[in-house]
Design a protein around this motif. Sequence first.
Motif, PDB file in Angstrom:
ATOM      1  N   HIS A  23      27.614  -4.374  27.548  1.00 46.23           N
ATOM      2  CA  HIS A  23      27.374  -3.362  26.521  1.00 46.23           C
ATOM      3  C   HIS A  23      26.405  -2.286  26.989  1.00 46.23           C
ATOM      4  N   GLU A  24      26.427  -1.147  26.300  1.00 46.29           N
ATOM      5  CA  GLU A  24      25.450  -0.092  26.582  1.00 46.29           C
ATOM      6  C   GLU A  24      24.064  -0.573  26.177  1.00 46.29           C
ATOM      7  N   ASN A  25      23.037   0.098  26.687  1.00 46.42           N
ATOM      8  CA  ASN A  25      21.656  -0.363  26.503  1.00 46.42           C
ATOM      9  C   ASN A  25      21.566  -1.852  26.855  1.00 46.42           C
ATOM     10  N   PRO A  26      21.910  -2.191  28.079  1.00 49.66           N
ATOM     11  CA  PRO A  26      22.059  -3.606  28.467  1.00 49.66           C
ATOM     12  C   PRO A  26      20.749  -4.385  28.448  1.00 49.66           C
ATOM     13  N   ASP A  27      20.857  -5.660  28.143  1.00 49.30           N
ATOM     14  CA  ASP A  27      19.699  -6.548  28.144  1.00 49.30           C
ATOM     15  C   ASP A  27      19.845  -7.599  29.241  1.00 49.30           C
ATOM     16  N   GLY A  28      18.903  -8.527  29.291  1.00 51.53           N
ATOM     17  CA  GLY A  28      18.904  -9.524  30.349  1.00 51.53           C
ATOM     18  C   GLY A  28      20.099 -10.439  30.313  1.00 51.53           C
ATOM     19  N   ASP A  29      20.600 -10.741  29.111  1.00 45.12           N
ATOM     20  CA  ASP A  29      21.752 -11.629  28.990  1.00 45.12           C
ATOM     21  C   ASP A  29      23.019 -10.964  29.516  1.00 45.12           C
ATOM     22  N   GLY A  30      23.229  -9.706  29.132  1.00 44.51           N
ATOM     23  CA  GLY A  30      24.411  -8.991  29.613  1.00 44.51           C
ATOM     24  C   GLY A  30      24.380  -8.776  31.115  1.00 44.51           C
ATOM     25  N   ILE A  31      23.224  -8.344  31.619  1.00 47.26           N
ATOM     26  CA  ILE A  31      23.087  -8.074  33.054  1.00 47.26           C
ATOM     27  C   ILE A  31      23.151  -9.376  33.857  1.00 47.26           C
ATOM     28  N   GLY A  32      22.442 -10.414  33.392  1.00 45.12           N
ATOM     29  CA  GLY A  32      22.464 -11.689  34.095  1.00 45.12           C
ATOM     30  C   GLY A  32      23.854 -12.294  34.147  1.00 45.12           C
ATOM     31  N   SER A  33      24.591 -12.203  33.039  1.00 48.82           N
ATOM     32  CA  SER A  33      25.962 -12.712  32.988  1.00 48.82           C
ATOM     33  C   SER A  33      26.858 -11.971  33.969  1.00 48.82           C
ATOM     34  N   MET A  34      26.730 -10.655  33.962  1.00 46.11           N
ATOM     35  CA  MET A  34      27.567  -9.805  34.794  1.00 46.11           C
ATOM     36  C   MET A  34      27.347 -10.088  36.283  1.00 46.11           C
ATOM     37  N   ILE A  35      26.090 -10.123  36.700  1.00 47.72           N
ATOM     38  CA  ILE A  35      25.800 -10.316  38.123  1.00 47.72           C
ATOM     39  C   ILE A  35      26.154 -11.730  38.579  1.00 47.72           C
ATOM     40  N   ALA A  36      25.832 -12.733  37.767  1.00 42.73           N
ATOM     41  CA  ALA A  36      26.136 -14.117  38.142  1.00 42.73           C
ATOM     42  C   ALA A  36      27.640 -14.301  38.356  1.00 42.73           C
ATOM     43  N   LEU A 118      36.553 -16.285  25.830  1.00 42.20           N
ATOM     44  CA  LEU A 118      35.661 -17.441  25.751  1.00 42.20           C
ATOM     45  C   LEU A 118      34.489 -17.027  24.864  1.00 42.20           C
ATOM     46  N   VAL A 119      34.575 -17.360  23.581  1.00 40.57           N
ATOM     47  CA  VAL A 119      33.584 -16.915  22.606  1.00 40.57           C
ATOM     48  C   VAL A 119      33.075 -18.110  21.808  1.00 40.57           C
ATOM     49  N   ASP A 120      31.758 -18.244  21.754  1.00 34.33           N
ATOM     50  CA  ASP A 120      31.135 -19.321  20.986  1.00 34.33           C
ATOM     51  C   ASP A 120      29.825 -18.811  20.414  1.00 34.33           C
ATOM     52  N   HIS A 121      29.809 -18.514  19.129  1.00 30.74           N
ATOM     53  CA  HIS A 121      28.604 -17.914  18.519  1.00 30.74           C
ATOM     54  C   HIS A 121      27.460 -18.907  18.383  1.00 30.74           C
ATOM     55  N   THR A 122      27.716 -20.185  18.636  1.00 30.09           N
ATOM     56  CA  THR A 122      26.617 -21.160  18.581  1.00 30.09           C
ATOM     57  C   THR A 122      25.891 -21.283  19.919  1.00 30.09           C
ATOM     58  N   ALA A 123      26.426 -20.680  20.966  1.00 27.82           N
ATOM     59  CA  ALA A 123      25.812 -20.779  22.295  1.00 27.82           C
ATOM     60  C   ALA A 123      24.481 -20.035  22.318  1.00 27.82           C
ATOM     61  N   PRO A 124      23.479 -20.550  23.029  1.00 30.90           N
ATOM     62  CA  PRO A 124      22.172 -19.886  23.097  1.00 30.90           C
ATOM     63  C   PRO A 124      22.228 -18.494  23.707  1.00 30.90           C
ATOM     64  N   SER A 125      23.170 -18.274  24.606  1.00 28.54           N
ATOM     65  CA  SER A 125      23.286 -16.978  25.284  1.00 28.54           C
ATOM     66  C   SER A 125      24.671 -16.885  25.908  1.00 28.54           C
ATOM     67  N   THR A 126      25.036 -15.677  26.311  1.00 26.65           N
ATOM     68  CA  THR A 126      26.297 -15.533  27.043  1.00 26.65           C
ATOM     69  C   THR A 126      26.176 -16.160  28.423  1.00 26.65           C
ATOM     70  N   THR A 127      24.986 -16.105  29.016  1.00 26.47           N
ATOM     71  CA  THR A 127      24.808 -16.754  30.321  1.00 26.47           C
ATOM     72  C   THR A 127      25.053 -18.259  30.216  1.00 26.47           C
ATOM     73  N   TYR A 128      24.809 -18.833  29.054  1.00 28.84           N
ATOM     74  CA  TYR A 128      25.117 -20.251  28.848  1.00 28.84           C
ATOM     75  C   TYR A 128      26.621 -20.488  29.005  1.00 28.84           C
ATOM     76  N   LEU A 129      27.433 -19.611  28.412  1.00 33.91           N
ATOM     77  CA  LEU A 129      28.891 -19.747  28.513  1.00 33.91           C
ATOM     78  C   LEU A 129      29.368 -19.510  29.947  1.00 33.91           C
ATOM     79  N   LEU A 154      19.296 -16.414  29.954  1.00 34.21           N
ATOM     80  CA  LEU A 154      18.935 -17.471  29.007  1.00 34.21           C
ATOM     81  C   LEU A 154      17.522 -17.270  28.481  1.00 34.21           C
ATOM     82  N   MET A 155      16.593 -16.959  29.375  1.00 33.24           N
ATOM     83  CA  MET A 155      15.194 -16.773  28.989  1.00 33.24           C
ATOM     84  C   MET A 155      15.023 -15.585  28.048  1.00 33.24           C
ATOM     85  N   THR A 156      15.619 -14.458  28.388  1.00 30.15           N
ATOM     86  CA  THR A 156      15.401 -13.251  27.593  1.00 30.15           C
ATOM     87  C   THR A 156      16.093 -13.321  26.240  1.00 30.15           C
ATOM     88  N   ASP A 157      17.290 -13.915  26.181  1.00 31.07           N
ATOM     89  CA  ASP A 157      18.013 -13.941  24.915  1.00 31.07           C
ATOM     90  C   ASP A 157      17.493 -15.002  23.957  1.00 31.07           C
TER      91      ASP A 157
END
Length: 326
Positions: A23-36, A118-129, A154-157
């Motif tokens: 997403h725009e204005n990216p956060d640690g979860d979006g960036i961490g997920s993308m790079i990993a 792969l969508v789960d709104h109960t997950a702690p973060s997208t990096t978790y998924l 995970l830490m930031t989200d």
Amino acid sequence: MDGEVKLIERLKREEGDIVIVTHENPDGDGIGSMIAFYIFLTKLGKNVKMAMKDDLPYIYNFLPEAEKIQKLEEGKNYNLVILVDAAGLYRTGVDLKCKEVIRIDHHVGGNFESDYDLVDHTAPSTTYLIALLLKKWNCEFIDKQIAECLYTGLMTDTGSFRYNNVDERAFELAEYLVEKGADPSYISTMVYERNRPNVIHLLHKVLSTLKIEDGIIASLIVKREFINETGAMEEETEGFVNFARSIDDVQVAFIMIQKPDLKTWRVSLRGKGKVNVQNIAKVFGGGGHKDAAGCKIIGSEEAVRKMLIDAIKKEVEKSFKKVKVA
């Protein structure tokens, strides 16, 4: 066949170009997920790249391969887009044309993009998924670099494991990632303790705008003139809203960030578990989570702030039946 296996089998078959976006204005979860995910797919020999609308926030420039993130191009035709940490392709902030989209996300609701989502709104973060997916695909490929990216998200989200999206799964994943080489002390220092002097000067100006309504609603304003005067960057305001959230008795905090056109305000809302700020963001076409959400509103500073206060008070009334809101 569960969601992870189904997605793995689909990606195994892909021989064309893959672009991972967030997403725009990216956060640690979006960036961490993308790079990993990028590092993992690269190890498999896939033709993959990363792209997003905005520049990489300074606090995440320590992440491995971060320099390879490209600018998302308006109107360009893409083959396969993997959308991470976003409720829909529209959240990239760019009008994308693509043959296929697969969404990996933990937000409530959002768009259904494909049968492989792969969508789960109960997950702690997208990096978790992402971690679940990579562990099921080939856990031997999860190295220190991937672990650092996943731990950062995970830490930031989870607000350093303080928010109410934290459960035993978050701690189990954190333990696993530390075993894989992530260093919690190093990562937290890089994210939270590298503010440029410009940012502290900006924070000083922003804190001077603090207002509290009815003892439970706190607001901050980031005027464009503040950014220009201090030489700080807009993306460096991430986390400012938490100063308002931290005030005793405050149940909802928000920050309004003025965009360069001086008419549009990017709004971040934070709650403490009793008021669902996602419902407030939805009023203005935004979204997010129960305790963290955002939206964009066009108007004058006074008008936008009043609209937000009114919407917050209505949601507070729903949440606190016995609390009188003036």
